[in-house]
Design an enzyme around this catalytic site. Sequence first.
Site, PDB file in Angstrom:
ATOM      1  N   CYS A 103       0.984  -1.121  -0.211  1.00 48.41           N
ATOM      2  CA  CYS A 103      -0.110  -0.089   0.062  1.00 48.41           C
ATOM      3  C   CYS A 103       1.039   1.159   0.019  1.00 48.41           C
ATOM      4  CB  CYS A 103      -0.790  -0.026   1.101  1.00 48.41           C
ATOM      5  SG  CYS A 103      -2.043  -1.226   1.247  1.00 48.41           S
ATOM      6  N   ARG A 163      -7.750  -4.308  -3.410  1.00 45.72           N
ATOM      7  CA  ARG A 163      -7.226  -3.064  -4.162  1.00 45.72           C
ATOM      8  C   ARG A 163      -8.074  -2.945  -5.107  1.00 45.72           C
ATOM      9  NH1 ARG A 163      -2.257  -2.456  -1.836  1.00 45.72           N
ATOM     10  NH2 ARG A 163      -1.694  -4.525  -1.058  1.00 45.72           N
TER      11      ARG A 163
END
Lengths: 217, 74
Positions: free
Chosen positions: A53, A130
């Site tokens: 991330c 995601r």
Amino acid sequence: MEEVQEKVASLPRLGEPAPDFTAVTTHVTVKLEDFKGSWLVLFSHPADFTPVCTTEFLAFAEIYPELQKRGTELLGLSIDSLSSHIAWVRNIEEKTGVKIPFPIIADLDRSVSTAYGMVHPGQSKTETVRCVFIIDPNQIVRTILYYPLTTGRNMDEILRIIDALQTTDANKVATPANWRPGDKVVVPPPTTQEMAEERLKEKGYECVDWYLCKKKL
Amino acid sequence: MACISTDGTLTESGLKIFRAMSSGPVSPEEVARSTGLPMYRIRGGIRDLIPAGFVVQKGDKYQLTEKGAAMLKK
């Protein structure tokens, strides 16, 4: 016996209005309608202070100026608190020198992630996968991308999709595989036999056959 | 409230928004243009400022109230 009915929200689909929301972010409390008139990339990440991330946030920050040139805002989301988001973006800036310029939703009550189908229990019951939702200025969902927890996103592809959608909207054309701005575009195929015959005689097109013709913009 | 810090003073972006609305009614688009802030920031900020009594809506435009103008002078 009393019947128990569970309300199952339908997930966003292409060509339909994006689910409305009001959400607390690192910049200001926002509603979806606050982004009306701009393109919007709404994306979720699994968790703050995690390695993939962090690489994605650096990459999103890098393409932010390119998104701005395309009239596009960026809005992140995870099921983390506002304090966690603030601490993470401050840590990213401290360690890398990169300031995160876009707001991040603190979706602790999961209202936005549920409306957008961002939690996939087969991957994780507590984190969002995601996701990328590209929403147009009329707040219609135009693209949905899902990546697994272990695969960081390709920013180049997100920009390419926005370029393709904006080109399609402006010129009423489609874009072929691996299209890039400046490449030839696909002309909508003829819808009658007569139009098909005429298409092959028309100048300015590069045709493989009547149903596959390209042109320069 | 994104425009006002916990110590009661205007934030950097709050100061820009207050200044943009200080000389008469302006639209959110005009505030965005003069401040360089994104539209979501202007719309979200104004939404907070109205119930707090700092900003009043005039048709499609917005301007500071006396309370808002006093905040700008602090």
